[in-house]
Design an enzyme around this catalytic site. Structure first.
Site, PDB file in Angstrom:
ATOM      1  N   SER A 148       0.787  -1.120  -0.021  1.00 56.94           N
ATOM      2  CA  SER A 148      -0.104   0.260  -0.065  1.00 56.94           C
ATOM      3  C   SER A 148       0.801   1.201  -0.088  1.00 56.94           C
ATOM      4  O   SER A 148       1.524   1.453  -0.886  1.00 56.94           O
ATOM      5  CB  SER A 148      -1.024  -0.024   1.126  1.00 56.94           C
ATOM      6  N   ASP A 171      -5.696  -3.604  -2.007  1.00 55.52           N
ATOM      7  CA  ASP A 171      -4.769  -3.137  -1.075  1.00 55.52           C
ATOM      8  C   ASP A 171      -3.954  -4.463  -0.520  1.00 55.52           C
ATOM      9  O   ASP A 171      -4.588  -5.216   0.230  1.00 55.52           O
ATOM     10  CB  ASP A 171      -5.504  -2.616  -0.156  1.00 55.52           C
TER      11      ASP A 171
END
Length: 237
Positions: free
Chosen positions: A32, A143
């Site tokens: 991320s 993510d």
């Protein structure tokens, strides 16, 4: 570098301090926010360019609501990455890089080291509910912090690792989540920094303070003895 909601400001502050002290990692891994910074640096983006882009970031640069599996379509985010990255394929980065993304069908982390750089980074940053998923080879990805919060899936046992652990909590994670605890393993040095200002879509003005806070704290850390396996918690006065 770990995931952490809008924690890329702090990650960059750490990288900036390392660079100014002549420390160049052999490769980068992350999830991320960590994937975003790590991949941009590994690809060869000038640090000045990255810093200027981060500090000039506005909500309009990535805010593009559209129907789909998430509030934001992600087109603006992808366009921003295309403008910044000097490579098209992760495998062509100047330094090896591995980003973690969550594969929707298998519900497991996959480590991406090659392929479309923009889509790989976007996949690792596609916060569920906020961003619509990435599509890679016809498969959906979200993510990387979902199941690899620490961004260490791209490392191997025994590898020497300097790990920056963001203490901020992602929107979907409970305060008691084990993912918020810094890992410990052989040859791993973990850097955590206290009281980093928290940024977000509506608090981008906090980004400069987070970057500077992390930068100054990392400079302090580099003046201290390093103990492998120990967590260094720093408060920036």
């Amino acid at each position: 570098m770990s995931s952490g909601f809008f924690g890329f400001f702090a990650h960059f502050g750490v990288v900036k301090a390392l660079h100014e002290n002549g420390i160049a990692p052999a490769r980068f891994t992350g999830s991320s926010a960590g994937a975003l910074v790590g991949a941009c640096v590994a690809a060869g983006c000038a640090l000045d360019t990255i810093e200027q882009r981060l500090l000039s970031l506005t909500k309009e640069d990535f805010w593009d609501p559209a129907p789909g599996l998430g509030l934001l379509a992600g087109r603006h985010f992808r366009n921003m990455l295309e403008d910044m990255l000097p490579v098209n394929d992760l495998a062509d980065a100047l330094k090896p890089v591995a980003v973690s993304a969550w594969h929707g069908r298998s519900r497991r982390t996959r480590v991406l080291c090659q392929g479309n750089a923009v889509e790989a980074i976007y996949a690792s940053c596609a916060v569920p509910g906020l961003f619509q998923p990435a599509t890679i080879s016809g498969e959906r990805y979200w993510d990387g912090g979902i199941s690899d919060r620490h961004g260490l899936a791209g490392t191997w046992p025994g590898e020497r690792v300097l790990y920056h652990h963001l203490q901020s909590r992602s929107p979907w994670r409970t305060r008691q989540s084990p993912a918020l605890i810094p890992p410990q393993r052989p040859n791993l040095v973990t850097l955590t920094i206290d009281a980093v200002p928290r940024s977000g879509p509506n608090k981008l003005d906090q980004g400069y303070m987070a970057l500077e806070h992390a930068y100054q704290a990392t400079r302090q850390a580099l003046a201290l003895p390093v103990t492998v396996g120990r967590v260094h918690v720093l408060a920036n006065d």
